[in-house]
Enzyme design. Structure first.
Site, mmCIF file in Angstrom:
data_model
loop_
_atom_site.group_PDB
_atom_site.id
_atom_site.type_symbol
_atom_site.label_atom_id
_atom_site.label_comp_id
_atom_site.label_asym_id
_atom_site.label_seq_id
_atom_site.Cartn_x
_atom_site.Cartn_y
_atom_site.Cartn_z
ATOM 1 N N GLU A 29 8.620 26.018 -2.090
ATOM 2 C CA GLU A 29 10.050 25.799 -2.323
ATOM 3 C C GLU A 29 10.462 26.351 -3.684
ATOM 4 O OE1 GLU A 29 9.977 21.218 -4.058
ATOM 5 O OE2 GLU A 29 10.668 21.582 -2.017
ATOM 6 N N CYS A 30 11.637 26.961 -3.723
ATOM 7 C CA CYS A 30 12.278 27.489 -4.921
ATOM 8 C C CYS A 30 11.361 28.458 -5.671
ATOM 9 C CB CYS A 30 12.745 26.341 -5.808
ATOM 10 S SG CYS A 30 14.108 26.809 -6.910
#
Length: 204
Positions: free
Chosen positions: A35-36
């Site tokens: 994620e991210c």
């Protein structure tokens, strides 16, 4: 998730052995959730700013995916629907027609100063459907999938996990968290019963 891989882009690029190992792990079909900052690291390359337009090579799990830093901040909370082809957070174990009418949802947040500037020629599935929690927002497909690797900008709230009956819009308690889903996916899909969560964590 989170963190600032762009601040260490040069070191990350020079660490060829780690990039190769991570790509090989994803190629094997093992369960990986990024994620991210993790999404940025699994991309083909990142561009760190206006002064330096030379891209830094990342893991290349998603060929053609190029991410560039930007002064614009993207930030919002969101309701997230898990797509049927999500490799980590399964929508449902479909065993009957009634299961097909149930949709798994959760909550999350986006917060980043970067943007996707190229996806190349690859046709990536959208493993999640994102509805920002702000007036007038419409659902949009999001995230990237490669085999059993799932990556997106969204920071998931791992304590959330609910199932909605699409016919009545009523909420059904699934009894499991997203963390349970990830562990089960690791056991089910990883060749050596292991998993990786690609994450750049900061104290900010």
């Amino acid at each position: 998730g989170g963190g600032y891989p762009e601040l260490y882009a040069d070191q990350l690029e020079r660490n060829v052995s780690m990039r190769t190992d991570i790509k090989s792990f994803c190629d094997s079909g093992a369960a990986v959730f990024a994620e991210c900052g993790g999404l940025m690291y699994l991309a083909e390359s990142i561009i760190t700013g206006k002064e330096n337009l030379e891209p830094f090579e990342m893991c290349g799990v998603f060929p053609g995916l190029v991410i560039r830093m930007t002064p614009k901040c993207t930030m919002y909370y969101a309701s997230i629907e898990i797509s049927e082809d999500n490799p980590i957070f399964r929508n449902q174990d479909v065993t009957s027609s009634s299961d097909r009418e149930r949709v798994k949802t959760c909550r999350g947040q986006e917060f980043h100063f970067s943007e996707v500037v190229s996806e190349g020629e690859a046709d990536y599935d959208a493993p999640i459907i994102i509805t920002p929690e702000r007036p007038g927002a419409k659902p949009i497909g999001g995230g990237y999938r490669y085999r059993n690797t799932f990556a997106s900008y969204i920071h998931f709230f791992f304590g959330s996990n609910r199932t909605v009956e699409s016919s009545s819009n009523s909420i059904v308690d699934s009894g499991k968290s997203l963390a349970d889903d990830f562990v089960e996916a690791a056991i089910r899909k990883s060749p050596h019963r292991s998993a990786r969560a690609v994450s750049f964590v900061s104290a900010a």
